[in-house]
Write a protein that holds these residues in place. Structure first.
Motif, PDB file in Angstrom:
ATOM      1  N   ASN A 235    -121.735 -74.403  21.537  1.00 57.73           N
ATOM      2  CA  ASN A 235    -122.952 -75.074  21.968  1.00 57.73           C
ATOM      3  C   ASN A 235    -123.031 -75.047  23.489  1.00 57.73           C
TER       4      ASN A 235
ATOM      5  N   THR B 249    -132.151 -80.221  15.035  1.00 55.87           N
ATOM      6  CA  THR B 249    -131.626 -78.890  15.334  1.00 55.87           C
ATOM      7  C   THR B 249    -132.009 -77.960  14.192  1.00 55.87           C
TER       8      THR B 249
ATOM      9  N   ASN C 296    -135.092 -80.029  23.473  1.00 59.44           N
ATOM     10  CA  ASN C 296    -134.928 -81.326  22.826  1.00 59.44           C
ATOM     11  C   ASN C 296    -135.106 -82.404  23.895  1.00 59.44           C
TER      12      ASN C 296
ATOM     13  N   THR D  14    -129.678 -71.023  16.773  1.00 56.32           N
ATOM     14  CA  THR D  14    -130.940 -71.708  17.026  1.00 56.32           C
ATOM     15  C   THR D  14    -131.800 -70.927  18.018  1.00 56.32           C
TER      16      THR D  14
ATOM     17  N   THR E  18    -133.592 -73.480  22.407  1.00 58.08           N
ATOM     18  CA  THR E  18    -134.343 -74.610  21.861  1.00 58.08           C
ATOM     19  C   THR E  18    -134.480 -75.701  22.915  1.00 58.08           C
TER      20      THR E  18
END
Length: 276
Positions: A75, A157, A133, A128, A131
């Protein structure tokens, strides 16, 4: 999954809650490296670089960069936080903060060994892509007490090539924390805090920390993660600007039959101190 969990919470306050941006009497740049379960394949590794700045009298800005690895999961995340600090009276302030996040999450399923040959669910990796958020938080504080609540990530997610929300909670959950600063003697201060995290369908995570600070700049203390680990913490103010911290984690769960090597190192540079 859950956001990374650090042992030296004084270094990841901005990661916990965007309302922490500008809450200190100084600005700082911090880096933290965490390596857990040494010798265990796929063990968690996390690195962060963050800056917490007093921009205006009642406004703070925070930036952070995160790189986290756990087994097949990697991540990368960049976040910008802003907070407004409302003066309630001469002692108390209320901070309200928001955070914008850009990141990428990958799960390398093809690197795993499976018991079912050619399992269709394991033949392609999950990603993903880029992205976006957001998160929010609130902080009530004065110089000897603080209470914070936050939702680090509000949006789900979503992977490009797989629907996973039937099996896992894809949001970031909620967290709350409370702490204080108490003078025990002319030379020693006691700084306890508790951090609790909630995520749907997962056990609560609770960290209880007790840090003692000597006037020479030496920190020493312990932390206990409920039903999980005991942590020894030590830190030192090298001078008025640089601080170095270290923690060693010993698991109290069955994990200690496999590994007992977990380390965390933190370095902080402090500037623009304003105690007024």
């Amino acid at each position: 999954g859950q956001d990374p969990n650090y042992r030296q919470n004084q270094f990841n306050a901005l990661m916990l809650n965007p309302a922490q941006a500008g809450a200190n009497s100084y600005s700082d740049i911090s880096t933290l490296a965490n390596a857990q379960w040494g010798g265990f394949k796929g063990a968690p590794k996390t690195m962060t670089l963050s800056g917490n700045f007093n921009i205006l009298k009642n406004f703070g800005l925070g930036v952070s960069l995160l790189q986290d690895e756990l087994g097949p999961v990697s991540n990368t995340q960049f976040a910008i936080s802003g907070a407004y600090h409302l003066k309630l009276n001469e002692k108390w302030r209320l901070s309200l903060g928001i955070r914008g996040i850009a990141g990428n999450l990958n799960v390398n399923l093809t690197d795993l060994n499976t018991t079912v040959p050619m399992d269709p669910d394991m033949l392609s990796n999950l990603t993903t892509g880029l992205t976006f958020n957001g998160g929010w938080g609130a902080l009530l504080y004065h110089k000897n007490f603080y209470l914070g609540v936050a939702q680090p990530r509000v949006a789900e997610t979503i992977f490009k090539n797989r629907v996973t929300n039937l099996y896992v909670d894809a949001k970031g959950g909620y967290l709350g924390y409370i702490g204080g600063n108490f003078k025990l003697s002319p030379t020693v201060q006691f700084r306890p805090n508790v951090v609790a995290r909630y995520m749907k369908n997962l056990p609560w995570t609770v960290d209880m920390n007790a840090i003692f600070t000597h006037k020479i700049g030496l920190d020493f203390g312990v932390s206990y993660q409920l039903k999980s680990a005991v942590v020894a913490i030590v830190g030192y103010d090298i001078n008025s600007r640089f601080y170095l911290g270290y923690s060693y984690t010993f698991p109290t769960s069955r994990l200690n039959q496999v590994t007992v090597q977990s380390h965390e190192i933190a370095l902080r540079y402090r500037f623009n101190n304003n105690t007024s």
